[in-house]
Enzyme design. Structure first.
Site, PDB file in Angstrom:
ATOM      1  N   CYS A 109       0.481  -1.054   0.447  1.00 34.32           N
ATOM      2  CA  CYS A 109      -0.051   0.365   0.229  1.00 34.32           C
ATOM      3  C   CYS A 109       0.755   1.548   0.373  1.00 34.32           C
ATOM      4  O   CYS A 109       2.036   1.100   0.239  1.00 34.32           O
ATOM      5  CB  CYS A 109      -0.325   0.207   1.623  1.00 34.32           C
ATOM      6  SG  CYS A 109      -0.106  -0.001   2.774  1.00 34.32           S
TER       7      CYS A 109
ATOM      8  N   ASP B  47     -17.848   9.271 -33.054  1.00 34.73           N
ATOM      9  CA  ASP B  47     -17.603   9.385 -34.351  1.00 34.73           C
ATOM     10  C   ASP B  47     -18.431   8.538 -34.962  1.00 34.73           C
ATOM     11  O   ASP B  47     -18.475   7.373 -34.280  1.00 34.73           O
ATOM     12  CB  ASP B  47     -15.898   9.246 -34.658  1.00 34.73           C
ATOM     13  CG  ASP B  47     -15.944   9.666 -35.776  1.00 34.73           C
ATOM     14  OD1 ASP B  47     -15.856  10.957 -36.406  1.00 34.73           O
ATOM     15  OD2 ASP B  47     -14.820   8.986 -36.154  1.00 34.73           O
TER      16      ASP B  47
END
Length: 748
Positions: free
Chosen positions: A52, A441
């Site tokens: 961590c 698109d």
């Protein structure tokens, strides 16, 4: 609106490989290892116990004293660290990491994860010590309860407890004393204080039980976390070790995949996995591409089609020409990109890290108050107060809270990759749920992107039709635009000598042929050149209203011919648009095509808002407008022509990105096939990831606060606190692992 963009650099960390030949070695002596390290200026280490952000911070502090280190690149997801430093500094760095309580392993072969380490960790260190320590702790507990009056037995119990702590907690003590000496309250420091305190006040069986349970829970937790971290790496096992390669004498010989060069010809029999990326040169077959693109149905491949490493040849024998080395195959780049993404921190993870930095010292202060003031405030005995304070120290360990987010994010990234969705960072995985509008698109995203020439009409009756076809073919064949490719494939004729060829973004191409300059461009460009007449406009209107894309062949003086191209909508587009609307997302089509054609496609797909005749800079402005109107906005394109818009959007999705290096760089999320349905899937995965993240935070904090109350006002013991802390850790880990199986909940 731009929060996602603020994390782009973090999410796109570099994960360069060490430019050295692989060395297949498992362990070296300290002297040999130091000699090997002294020749490196860059080294990649695996640090098994680095889980961590707090442990990353410890290593950073340990290396901060070495001035020769140029940069540190951490990848917590892979538990790896890349160090760039001056010559002879890598051994110093490795020694500093060891002194801080970690055991770094030098990684020299990325594909096979070969490591060099002076002290390899075996089964005894991983599981033998914790289990032996637990047996000794249980024996000490039994002796304490069964023979409380016998002094010799008590000494034996104390010895067993001490041996148990030495077996299971030596590493914890080394790290804890180092952290405590540096004034840092990490979990090792807290456990060291708690176990030592319990032993000193006569609770040695409990001290031994606490350390043994902690060690076993850590081993289980590490195994569970590795399951999430290694989920995507299992893809690498899909590529075979060797393949049949054509030799210079015409014979076929099996060679190791890692030794096969670019340009080699490889033969793949039915049922075999494709070893490397390549182009089919002989044969036709169906390929299972699900490991790379997430497609459930096989894809037909024939000569000149691209194939990817790790996919399965199903029907017939193929011969392919290798286009990428094993270290640079599509599947390798997918794994590298996901590992980079694991190294970035999502917004919730940053919040948790910040909260844990406050929570742990706060509980430590509370423990001091309990130990020093409760005998006066509540008339507790000093022994009772100290014991409760030690219980609080165990509860103060932030393991469950800190680990609750990375394992969930990594599981989500792995689940997405298995579906052919490559997300470049936890920030995009978590932020995708906030998308309110998506710009789409047209060509290659909503439509197939494989248009075909549907008509070629000569507009200038004085021109030679065959000559015009040759000129149009000569111009179109030099462009990589889908419309130009369709025109080139549909026309045939003599190739002209082309000079001064130029592609004009958003308009078309131009070149000099003979003594004249010719243009092959869209309707907008011809209008800008003032070459449109009423007759031409009527002809173009009919074609555009029929959903055709038109390109016009012209000179400076007049229009010569009209090419019409038809593109078909994908079967999945309408369903994808419907799902987006159901999720509360507004779809908007942005295209450089003419508005009439765009509206026809929009109606077929179910998109109400359509913007046509857009140049790349116009699309950029439309993205900014959508952001102001809706908030978080995504852009979906091919990752090349739409790069500015993809970069400006809060989250950019590149469609059909498999094998495309440019797309890997242009977007934040890569859809490896052309299925637009992956976009709503990403949003649903993001919503579920966010829900599980906060479930884990609630579980971790809820269990903590319950035991805080029990420790202060009831009879919670230290080993119960360890069970609660490690139980919470395992609970959030396994809850986060549920995301790995997210793909089972979706269509296949």
């Amino acid at each position: 609106m731009n929060r996602s963009k603020n994390h782009k650099n973090e999410a796109k960390q570099c994960s360069d490989c060490i430019d050295k030949e692989p060395v297949i070695t498992t362990a070296l002596s300290e002297g040999t290892l130091t000699a090997s390290l002294s020749t490196l200026e860059q080294a990649r280490f695996r640090i098994p116990s680095m889980d961590c952000a707090s442990e990353e911070a410890e290593i950073r502090r340990a290396l901060a004293k070495i001035d020769a280190i140029k940069s540190l690149r951490f990848n917590l997801g892979a538990r790896e660290l890349i160090i760039d430093a001056d010559a002879n500094s890598i051994p110093l760095a490795m020694e500093a990491i060891k002194k801080s309580g970690f055991e770094p392993e030098l990684v020299l072969d990325e594909k096979n994860s070969e490591v060099i380490t002076a002290s390899p960790k075996g089964l005894w260190n991983s599981w033998g010590k914790p289990i032996a320590g637990l047996v000794l702790a249980v024996a000490a507990e039994v002796l304490e309860f069964a023979f409380t009056g016998t002094q010799e037995i008590r000494f034996l119990g104390m010895a067993l407890a001490g041996l148990s702590i030495a077996l299971t907690g030596l590493d914890v003590y080394i790290k804890g004393l180092k952290a405590f000496n540096d004034g840092r309250l990490n979990i090792n420091a807290l456990m060291t204080i708690a176990v030592t305190g319990a032993f000193l006040i006569g609770q040695w069986p409990e001290a031994a039980m606490v350390m043994a349970l902690y060690a076993i829970a850590e081993a289980i937790e590490a195994k569970a976390v590795d399951r999430a971290r290694n989920a995507i790496k299992s893809l690498m096992e899909l590529t075979p070790e060797d393949a049949e390669v054509l030799q210079s004498d015409g014979a076929w010989k099996r060679e190791l995949v890692k030794d096969i060069p670019i340009g080699a010809k490889v033969r793949i029999r039915p049922g075999e996995r494709i070893p490397l990326d390549g182009i089919v040169v002989s044969g036709q077959s169906a390929i299972d591409q699900s490991p790379v693109t997430g497609e459930s149905l096989p894809v037909d491949k024939s000569p000149n089609d691209q194939v990817f490493a790790g996919t399965i040849n199903q029907a017939a024998e193929l011969e392919i020409r290798i286009t990428a080395l094993s270290s640079n195959s599509t599947i390798s780049r997918i794994i590298n990109a996901v590992e980079q993404a694991q190294g970035s921190r999502a917004p919730t993870q940053r919040f948790v890290d910040s909260f844990a930095a406050i929570y742990t010292p706060a509980v430590f202060v509370l423990a001091l108050i309990v130990a020093l003031w409760m005998p006066f405030l509540l008339e507790w005995t000093w022994m009772k107060s100290i014991y409760k304070a030690l219980v609080l120290l165990v509860i103060a360990c932030p393991c469950a809270l800190v680990i609750s987010t990375p394992v969930t994010v990594v599981s989500g990234l792995a689940a997405a990759a298995r579906r052919g969705i490559l997300i470049k960072g936890g920030v995009y995985l978590e932020e995708a749920r906030k998308i309110k509008a998506v710009a789409l698109d047209k060509t290659g995203t909503i439509t197939e992107g494989k248009p075909k020439l549907s008509g070629f009409a000569v507009f200038d009756v004085q021109s030679n039709p065959g000559e015009l076809r040759s000129i149009a073919y000569s111009l179109a064949s030099r462009s990589d635009h889908p419309v130009s490719k369709a025109i080139a494939e549909g026309l045939s004729g003599e190739t002209k000598d082309v000079k001064n060829f130029k592609a004009v973004a958003g308009r078309g191409v131009q070149a000099k042929i003979g003594n004249s300059t010719f243009f092959l461009g869209n309707h907008r460009w011809i209008e800008e050149m003032n070459l449109c007449s009423s007759e031409l406009e009527m002809q173009l209107a009919k074609l555009e209203n029929a959903g055709r894309t038109v390109s016009l062949l012209a000179t400076f003086e007049k229009v010569l011919a009209v090419c019409s191209v038809a593109d078909t909508i994908k079967s999945s587009s309408k369903e994808a648009v419907s799902e987006l609307i159901g999720l509360g997302v507004t779809p908007v089509m942005l295209t450089g095509d003419n508005l009439a054609t765009a509206k026809t496609v929009g109606i077929q797909a179910g998109i109400n808002e359509v913007k046509g005749n857009l140049l790349p800079e116009d699309k950029l402005k439309e993205i900014e407008s959508l952001q102001k109107q809706f908030g978080v906005t995504a852009m979906t394109g091919d990752g090349i022509n739409d790069a500015p818009s993809l970069a400006r959007a809060d989250i950019g999705f590149a469609m059909g990105a498999a094998g495309t290096h440019t797309a890997m760089e242009a977007a934040d999320v890569l859809v490896m096939n052309d299925d637009l349905r992956r976009l709503p899937e990403t949003i649903r995965l993001s919503k579920q990831t966010h829900a599980i993240l906060w479930q884990n935070i609630a579980l971790a904090l809820g269990i903590k606060f319950v035991f805080l109350y029990l420790a202060l006002f009831d009879n919670a013991s230290m080993w119960m606190a360890v069970f609660a802390d490690m139980g919470a850790s395992l609970l959030v880990v396994f809850n986060g692992l549920r995301l790995i199986y997210f793909n089972r909940q979706l269509r296949t």
